[in-house]
Motif scaffolding. Structure first.
Motif, mmCIF file in Angstrom:
data_model
loop_
_atom_site.group_PDB
_atom_site.id
_atom_site.type_symbol
_atom_site.label_atom_id
_atom_site.label_comp_id
_atom_site.label_asym_id
_atom_site.label_seq_id
_atom_site.Cartn_x
_atom_site.Cartn_y
_atom_site.Cartn_z
ATOM 1 N N LEU A 179 0.669 -1.178 0.120
ATOM 2 C CA LEU A 179 0.111 0.192 -0.041
ATOM 3 C C LEU A 179 1.080 1.281 -0.094
ATOM 4 C CD1 LEU A 179 -2.472 -1.048 2.782
ATOM 5 C CD2 LEU A 179 -2.599 -1.240 0.322
ATOM 6 N N SER A 180 0.380 2.374 -0.775
ATOM 7 C CA SER A 180 0.958 3.510 -0.338
ATOM 8 C C SER A 180 0.325 4.508 0.580
ATOM 9 C CB SER A 180 0.775 4.202 -1.766
ATOM 10 O OG SER A 180 -0.340 4.616 -2.142
ATOM 11 N N LEU A 181 0.775 5.664 0.670
ATOM 12 C CA LEU A 181 0.338 6.436 1.673
ATOM 13 C C LEU A 181 -1.069 6.859 1.462
ATOM 14 C CD1 LEU A 181 3.310 8.728 2.803
ATOM 15 C CD2 LEU A 181 2.250 6.786 4.161
ATOM 16 N N ALA A 182 -1.214 7.064 -0.047
ATOM 17 C CA ALA A 182 -2.519 7.544 -0.437
ATOM 18 C C ALA A 182 -3.537 6.479 -0.329
ATOM 19 C CB ALA A 182 -2.505 7.695 -1.986
ATOM 20 N N ASP A 183 -3.143 4.916 -0.346
ATOM 21 C CA ASP A 183 -4.126 3.830 -0.331
ATOM 22 C C ASP A 183 -4.337 4.031 1.426
ATOM 23 O OD1 ASP A 183 -3.882 2.807 -2.638
ATOM 24 O OD2 ASP A 183 -2.024 1.968 -2.091
ATOM 25 N N LEU A 184 -3.691 4.460 2.057
ATOM 26 C CA LEU A 184 -3.678 4.367 3.786
ATOM 27 C C LEU A 184 -4.801 5.546 4.286
ATOM 28 C CD1 LEU A 184 -0.257 3.858 5.289
ATOM 29 C CD2 LEU A 184 -2.236 2.137 4.873
ATOM 30 N N ALA A 185 -4.541 6.650 3.279
ATOM 31 C CA ALA A 185 -5.495 7.780 3.616
ATOM 32 C C ALA A 185 -6.893 7.340 3.295
ATOM 33 C CB ALA A 185 -5.211 8.966 2.797
ATOM 34 N N ALA A 186 -7.382 6.558 2.720
ATOM 35 C CA ALA A 186 -8.679 5.864 2.555
ATOM 36 C C ALA A 186 -9.415 5.716 3.694
ATOM 37 C CB ALA A 186 -8.710 4.835 1.191
ATOM 38 N N PHE A 187 -8.413 5.429 4.690
ATOM 39 C CA PHE A 187 -9.135 4.666 5.909
ATOM 40 C C PHE A 187 -9.031 5.889 7.089
ATOM 41 C CE2 PHE A 187 -7.696 1.200 3.394
ATOM 42 C CZ PHE A 187 -8.658 0.383 3.423
ATOM 43 N N PRO A 188 -10.026 5.644 7.977
ATOM 44 C CA PRO A 188 -9.679 6.419 9.269
ATOM 45 C C PRO A 188 -8.296 6.374 9.863
ATOM 46 C CG PRO A 188 -11.708 5.835 9.051
ATOM 47 C CD PRO A 188 -11.075 5.220 8.095
ATOM 48 N N ILE A 189 -7.468 6.976 10.356
ATOM 49 C CA ILE A 189 -6.228 6.774 10.802
ATOM 50 C C ILE A 189 -6.359 6.988 12.587
ATOM 51 C CG2 ILE A 189 -3.935 7.444 11.114
ATOM 52 C CD1 ILE A 189 -4.344 6.603 8.524
ATOM 53 N N ILE A 190 -5.910 5.963 13.206
ATOM 54 C CA ILE A 190 -6.109 5.786 14.623
ATOM 55 C C ILE A 190 -4.683 6.187 15.060
ATOM 56 C CG2 ILE A 190 -6.501 4.638 16.807
ATOM 57 C CD1 ILE A 190 -8.394 2.677 14.718
ATOM 58 N N SER A 191 -4.659 7.479 15.718
ATOM 59 C CA SER A 191 -2.884 7.981 16.140
ATOM 60 C C SER A 191 -2.977 7.831 17.631
ATOM 61 C CB SER A 191 -2.927 9.239 15.509
ATOM 62 O OG SER A 191 -1.784 9.742 16.200
ATOM 63 N N PHE A 192 -1.560 7.962 18.027
ATOM 64 C CA PHE A 192 -1.424 8.063 19.302
ATOM 65 C C PHE A 192 -1.809 9.500 19.767
ATOM 66 C CE2 PHE A 192 1.085 4.321 18.761
ATOM 67 C CZ PHE A 192 1.568 3.763 20.049
ATOM 68 N N ALA A 193 -1.612 9.842 21.071
ATOM 69 C CA ALA A 193 -2.027 11.203 21.426
ATOM 70 C C ALA A 193 -1.356 12.411 20.439
ATOM 71 C CB ALA A 193 -1.633 11.382 22.866
ATOM 72 N N ARG A 194 -2.274 13.382 20.289
ATOM 73 C CA ARG A 194 -1.866 14.587 19.835
ATOM 74 C C ARG A 194 -0.424 15.250 20.280
ATOM 75 N NH1 ARG A 194 -4.304 17.285 16.135
ATOM 76 N NH2 ARG A 194 -6.433 16.412 16.927
ATOM 77 N N ASN A 195 0.372 15.481 19.459
ATOM 78 C CA ASN A 195 1.573 16.125 19.893
ATOM 79 C C ASN A 195 2.605 15.045 20.255
ATOM 80 O OD1 ASN A 195 0.925 18.643 19.097
ATOM 81 N ND2 ASN A 195 -0.053 18.992 21.264
ATOM 82 N N SER A 196 2.088 13.635 20.317
ATOM 83 C CA SER A 196 3.183 12.672 20.488
ATOM 84 C C SER A 196 4.114 12.462 19.444
ATOM 85 C CB SER A 196 2.459 11.237 20.834
ATOM 86 O OG SER A 196 1.716 10.984 19.716
ATOM 87 N N GLY A 197 5.207 11.825 19.770
ATOM 88 C CA GLY A 197 6.110 11.404 18.415
ATOM 89 C C GLY A 197 5.469 10.727 17.442
ATOM 90 N N PRO A 198 4.768 9.705 17.351
ATOM 91 C CA PRO A 198 4.091 8.818 16.400
ATOM 92 C C PRO A 198 3.030 9.782 15.870
ATOM 93 C CG PRO A 198 4.355 7.286 18.442
ATOM 94 C CD PRO A 198 4.685 8.779 18.880
ATOM 95 N N HIS A 199 2.289 10.870 16.425
ATOM 96 C CA HIS A 199 1.340 11.442 15.801
ATOM 97 C C HIS A 199 2.149 12.432 14.951
ATOM 98 C CE1 HIS A 199 -0.853 15.525 15.794
ATOM 99 N NE2 HIS A 199 -2.002 14.351 15.436
#
Length: 311
Positions: A179-199
């Motif tokens: 998958l490309s990033l464009a493919d991933l963007a088709a789904f809701p992204i579940i992220s770590f807390a805002r302003n965290s490193g992974p976010h």
């Protein structure tokens, strides 16, 4: 007052030579001179008369030496008492992020209890940002998290690195193709807390509008357990360490996704104060470091890695 400066003062008074004192303390002559100058500034007196070959205590220095020797002796006795596993029965307050809680933290607590059976442990599980805040306020003695704490008299130990992978539920029917990033963007992204490193990484990866024409939906969640639950329920995809979802991967409620862009690893760090007020914290941090290293060696490179350098 820094106990190392007092120790330097005591040894210089005994050896009467900057070079010999530096060798004894495994430091430089410049560091010895700087420590003595700092003490003299704090006391407002000259502690030594300096000559080309040796130094000699002043009258004020002789008076100060009596107290310095007593304080250094007391600190040595305190360290010896701390090293007595059966005697030490104090309290240590540890802050830890969930990615560690869901991986090698139980093993760490087991080792800690075995080493100090009478030690009382208070645990706070929170995000790296909040742990830093509590540590800076003095509410925590040691934090195990994902960013070094920068500040005076604070030490940081590298623990291990967790590779990060995009994962999704079979309910999403994504398939096994790359998958490309464009493919991933088709789904809701579940992220770590805002302003965290992974976010911050997610925002950076998707910041190039040429890579994705879709509107990106990032859902920031402070609880790792909640992130995993939402991902297994098919709410969206997420980037997490495989180290914390081994059960979900074995049960096939989550699948690793093949993505053409690598997600940076999560670097885990132990931070503690190195001002000698609580020498136990460094010992506990070292136990955490050993536990994390063993976890990495036992589980392999795809799950956990030794950091580039272990302090």
């Amino acid at each position: 007052m820094n106990i190392r400066f007092l120790e330097t003062f005591v040894w210089l008074a005994r050896l009467r030579n900057f070079r010999l004192t530096a060798e004894r303390l495994h430091t430089t002559q410049a560091a010895v001179s700087s420590r003595i100058a700092s003490l003299e500034q704090d006391f407002g007196v000259r502690l030594f008369d300096r000559s080309a070959r040796e130094v000699a205590l002043t009258a004020d220095g002789s008076k100060a030496l009596v107290h310095a020797e007593r304080m250094v002796k007391l600190m040595r006795e305190m360290k010896e008492d701390m090293s007595d596993r059966e005697v030490y029965a104090g309290v240590i307050r540890i802050g830890v992020i969930e990615s560690i809680v869901h991986s090698w933290f139980p093993d760490f607590l087991g080792r800690l209890h075995k080493t100090f059976p009478r030690l009382q442990i208070e645990i706070v599980s929170d995000t790296t940002i909040h742990l830093h805040e509590q540590f800076s306020k003095g509410n925590l003695d040691l934090v195990l998290q994902a960013e070094a704490v920068i500040g005076p008299q604070v030490s940081n130990l590298a623990l291990c690195e967790f590779p990060m992978r995009w994962v999704g539920s079979p309910k999403l029917d994504i398939g096994s193709e790359t998958l490309s990033l464009a493919d991933l963007a088709a789904f809701p992204i579940i992220s770590f807390a805002r302003n965290s490193g992974p976010h911050a990484v997610i925002e950076r990866l998707f910041s190039d509008s040429q890579r994705s024409e879709r509107t990106l939906h990032i859902n920031c969640i402070a609880s790792v357990a909640t992130m995993i639950r939402l991902a297994t329920d098919g709410f969206g995809i997420t980037a997490v360490p495989p180290a914390i979802i081994q059960r979900e991967l074995n049960e096939e409620s989550l699948h690793l996704l093949r993505v053409d862009t690598e997600f940076p690893a999560l670097v885990l760090i132990a931070s503690f104060r190195s001002d000698h007020e609580n020498p136990l914290t460094e010992t506990v941090a070292r136990i955490a470091q050993e536990t994390a290293a063993d976890f990495a060696l036992n589980w392999g490179h795809e799950i956990a890695r030794l950091p580039a350098s272990l302090n």
